[in-house]
Write a protein that holds these residues in place. Structure first.
Motif, mmCIF file in Angstrom:
data_model
loop_
_atom_site.group_PDB
_atom_site.id
_atom_site.type_symbol
_atom_site.label_atom_id
_atom_site.label_comp_id
_atom_site.label_asym_id
_atom_site.label_seq_id
_atom_site.Cartn_x
_atom_site.Cartn_y
_atom_site.Cartn_z
ATOM 1 N N HIS A 136 4.442 7.985 10.039
ATOM 2 C CA HIS A 136 3.260 8.015 10.901
ATOM 3 C C HIS A 136 1.957 8.012 10.098
ATOM 4 O O HIS A 136 0.916 7.596 10.605
ATOM 5 C CB HIS A 136 3.318 9.220 11.848
ATOM 6 N N ARG B 145 1.411 4.364 9.436
ATOM 7 C CA ARG B 145 1.026 3.723 10.689
ATOM 8 C C ARG B 145 -0.446 3.999 11.014
ATOM 9 O O ARG B 145 -1.174 3.111 11.464
ATOM 10 C CB ARG B 145 1.922 4.205 11.828
ATOM 11 N N LYS B 146 -0.873 5.225 10.784
ATOM 12 C CA LYS B 146 -2.264 5.583 11.059
ATOM 13 C C LYS B 146 -3.203 4.886 10.090
ATOM 14 O O LYS B 146 -4.297 4.430 10.474
ATOM 15 C CB LYS B 146 -2.437 7.103 10.958
ATOM 16 N N GLU C 198 -1.218 -0.074 10.216
ATOM 17 C CA GLU C 198 0.049 -0.401 10.880
ATOM 18 C C GLU C 198 0.641 -1.728 10.416
ATOM 19 O O GLU C 198 1.858 -1.807 10.202
ATOM 20 C CB GLU C 198 -0.126 -0.401 12.400
#
Length: 238
Positions: A63, A66-67, A70
């Motif tokens: 994550h 992704r932050k 992405e």
């Protein structure tokens, strides 16, 4: 020879920016992967001023990637053989920049600055069981959940060998890579006995480098998968 193409250089820069990125959590302040480097070493028991390396693999949360970016995460999942070496290059450069003086000193003392990337988190479609590990996932990064029912012994795999010629008083080094290597094209597995002039070579076993290597089998309810395990990373083949 390792691949330092323009693509790899660009990827290394993007991953370098990731390590410099500050993740802000409301009420908890900011956090960066400079703090995560502390998990790679531990104090020596009985000596509060001495440290030793605990692990050479830095775990990166899915994550966080992704932050940060992405599309970069998706590229990593789809083309790990292209992205992981660049990711590890960025990690090595990050540590050499002096962001963690203790870890930098420990790596210099061991004479081995190799560091590796591990991923954790929710991988979505890339999170599969052995039954779901099909050919459409070849060359992609996947997280496989299953029960290991058979496992071979961990054996050393030769990475580089050093040879000495008594006639010329010179050392030569050979590199070895197979199809699972992420550091260039496979090489021939021929072990040199003589140099180019025909002089006999003596192998300096203490200077050779090895990595842990394992071939294991796993199955659930009759479904099976063969997995090649290298440096703690599972490279699966159907």
């Amino acid at each position: 020879m390792e691949d330092y193409s323009e693509v790899r250089v660009q990827l290394t820069r993007r991953f370098a920016d990731f390590f410099e990125y500050d993740f802000v959590t409301p009420g908890q302040g900011s956090w960066s992967y400079a703090r995560a480097l502390e998990d790679l070493y531990e104090p020596v028991e009985g000596d509060g001023k001495a440290y030793r390396i605990k692990s050479r693999r830095l775990m990166v949360a899915e994550h966080h990637l992704r932050k940060f970016d992405e599309p970069l995460l998706l590229q990593l999942l789809q083309k790990p053989l292209e992205c992981l070496p660049a990711f590890e290059d960025a990690l090595t450069n990050f540590v050499k920049s002096g962001v963690d003086a203790v870890l930098q000193r420990l790596l210099e003392e061991t004479g081995n600055d190799n560091l590796y990337i591990g991923l954790k988190g929710d991988f979505g479609r890339s999170e599969v069981s052995p039954r779901q590990l099909t050919s459409d996932l070849l060359n992609q990064l996947v997280c496989v959940f299953g029960i290991v029912t058979k496992c071979s012994l961990v054996r050393p795999k030769l990475v580089s060998s050093v040879h000495y010629s008594e006639a010329t008083k010179e050392y030569t080094t050979n590199q070895y890579r197979d199809v699972t290597s992420m550091r260039g094209a496979p090489t021939q597995g021929t072990y040199p006995q003589y140099d180019t002039a025909g002089n006999p070579l003596t192998t300096e076993f203490g200077l050779c480098k090895y990595i842990d290597n394992q071939v294991s089998g796993a199955c659930i309810g009759g479904g099976g998968v063969n997995a090649h395990v290298e440096n703690g990373v599972i490279i699966s083949t159907v």
